[in-house]
Design a protein around this motif. Structure first.
Motif, short mmCIF file in Angstrom:
data_model
loop_
_atom_site.label_atom_id
_atom_site.label_comp_id
_atom_site.label_asym_id
_atom_site.label_seq_id
_atom_site.Cartn_x
_atom_site.Cartn_y
_atom_site.Cartn_z
N ILE A 73 0.86 -1.10 -0.13
CA ILE A 73 -0.15 0.08 0.05
C ILE A 73 0.96 1.34 0.06
N ASN A 74 1.86 1.30 1.02
CA ASN A 74 2.85 2.41 1.08
C ASN A 74 3.40 2.75 -0.30
N GLY A 75 3.81 1.43 -1.14
CA GLY A 75 4.58 1.43 -2.37
C GLY A 75 3.60 2.26 -3.41
N ARG A 76 2.45 1.58 -3.44
CA ARG A 76 1.29 2.22 -4.51
C ARG A 76 1.26 3.63 -4.21
N LEU A 77 1.01 4.00 -2.90
CA LEU A 77 0.80 5.49 -2.56
C LEU A 77 2.12 6.34 -3.03
N ALA A 78 3.31 5.85 -2.81
CA ALA A 78 4.35 6.62 -3.16
C ALA A 78 4.72 6.80 -4.50
N MET A 79 4.16 5.69 -5.30
CA MET A 79 4.46 5.68 -6.90
C MET A 79 3.28 6.82 -7.24
N SER A 135 2.64 12.35 -9.44
CA SER A 135 2.03 13.53 -9.37
C SER A 135 2.78 14.80 -8.69
N ALA A 136 3.41 14.51 -8.07
CA ALA A 136 4.42 15.66 -7.34
C ALA A 136 5.25 16.25 -8.71
N ILE A 137 5.90 15.42 -9.30
CA ILE A 137 6.75 15.91 -10.38
C ILE A 137 5.76 16.76 -11.30
N ALA A 138 4.67 16.02 -11.87
CA ALA A 138 3.60 16.49 -12.87
C ALA A 138 3.16 18.08 -12.33
N VAL A 139 2.87 18.20 -11.07
CA VAL A 139 2.64 19.54 -10.71
C VAL A 139 3.88 20.50 -10.73
N GLU A 140 4.93 19.94 -10.14
CA GLU A 140 6.01 20.79 -10.25
C GLU A 140 6.37 21.52 -11.88
N LEU A 141 6.38 20.56 -12.76
CA LEU A 141 6.49 20.66 -14.13
C LEU A 141 5.20 21.77 -14.67
N ALA A 142 4.00 21.55 -14.29
CA ALA A 142 3.08 22.46 -14.64
C ALA A 142 2.59 23.62 -13.95
N LYS A 143 2.99 23.79 -12.69
CA LYS A 143 2.68 24.88 -12.06
C LYS A 143 4.03 25.51 -11.56
N GLY A 144 5.24 24.86 -11.17
CA GLY A 144 6.34 25.20 -10.74
C GLY A 144 6.33 25.45 -9.03
N TRP A 159 -6.59 16.23 -1.58
CA TRP A 159 -6.35 15.42 -2.58
C TRP A 159 -5.42 14.03 -2.29
N PHE A 160 -4.41 14.50 -1.39
CA PHE A 160 -3.53 13.27 -0.87
C PHE A 160 -4.41 12.52 -0.07
N VAL A 161 -5.31 12.93 1.09
CA VAL A 161 -5.81 12.04 2.00
C VAL A 161 -7.05 11.24 1.03
N GLY A 162 -7.69 11.71 0.19
CA GLY A 162 -8.67 11.11 -0.65
C GLY A 162 -7.87 9.94 -1.36
N THR A 163 -7.08 10.30 -2.10
CA THR A 163 -6.11 9.43 -2.72
C THR A 163 -5.64 7.98 -2.00
N THR A 192 -6.02 2.42 -0.42
CA THR A 192 -5.76 1.67 0.67
C THR A 192 -6.99 0.51 0.77
N ALA A 193 -8.02 1.29 0.31
CA ALA A 193 -9.30 0.00 0.29
C ALA A 193 -9.17 -0.60 -0.79
#
Length: 196
Positions: free
Chosen positions: A101-107, A112-121, A135-139, A144-145
């Motif tokens: 579960i932690n691995g899937r969340l980290a992937m 998404s962190a790299i994508a937002v950095e590229l899109a918004k800076g 968004w993080f809590v919902g994802t 996890t479920a």
């Protein structure tokens, strides 16, 4: 010389004595039969013993008998122990749930962190502060479920893996994503801003 040898063999074979397991052969030969010049004119007595061994005819060499071509079935693999579906066994430290579960969340988090950095800076702290936390809590809750439902039904990730997408590959990708997310946060902290 040939005459002496023939005389000796005929005399030796003609005199057999003894009742033990050894046969004693005795013969009296003229000394000139042995061709010894010093003892000319005197008789010499020769005795020899041989162990009696029964003569057996040599056994005929037979090729090995052909074995019947009965194929034995391969041994059946022992059944794997059934996965426990207990909540505490699944979420135990060495259980199948936490690392996967932690691995899937980290992937998902790393991509998404790299994508937002590229899109918004924005760096990671700015992303969480600007509405990224819900968004993080919902994802995290949804993933996890979705990861726990098959585990509670007794379905393991190893039973569904095949080809390139194996259960071990998913674990390794999750481990690298966890390291990447930590390295991204640490680099942004040292740099004081976004990586890109």
């Amino acid at each position: 010389m040939a005459a002496a040898s023939a005389t000796m063999s005929s005399l030796v074979s003609g005199f057999r004595t003894g009742e033990s397991s050894f046969k004693v052969y005795s013969a009296v030969l003229p000394s000139n039969a042995l061709l010894l010049p010093k003892r000319a004119g005197r008789a010499s007595r020769v005795r020899c013993q041989a162990e009696e061994q029964p003569q057996e005819p040599p056994a005929a060499v037979r090729p090995p008998a052909p074995q019947p071509s009965v194929q034995t079935p391969p041994p059946t693999p022992s059944p794997k122990p059934k996965e426990s579906t207990s909540f505490f066994d699944i979420l135990a430290f060495g259980g199948p749930g936490p690392e996967r579960i932690n691995g899937r969340l980290a992937m998902i988090g790393f991509v998404s962190a790299i994508a937002v950095e590229l899109a918004k800076g924005d760096d990671l702290v700015a992303q969480l502060a600007n509405g990224g936390l819900p968004w993080f809590v919902g994802t995290a809750a949804l993933l996890t479920a979705a990861s726990l439902v098959p585990l509670f039904k007794g379905v393991s990730a190893q039973s569904k893996s095949g080809g390139v997408m194996t259960a071990d590959a998913e674990l390794w990708n999750g481990r690298f994503a966890m390291l990447g997310l930590v390295a991204l946060a640490f680099t942004e902290y040292l740099k004081g801003g976004p990586l890109v």
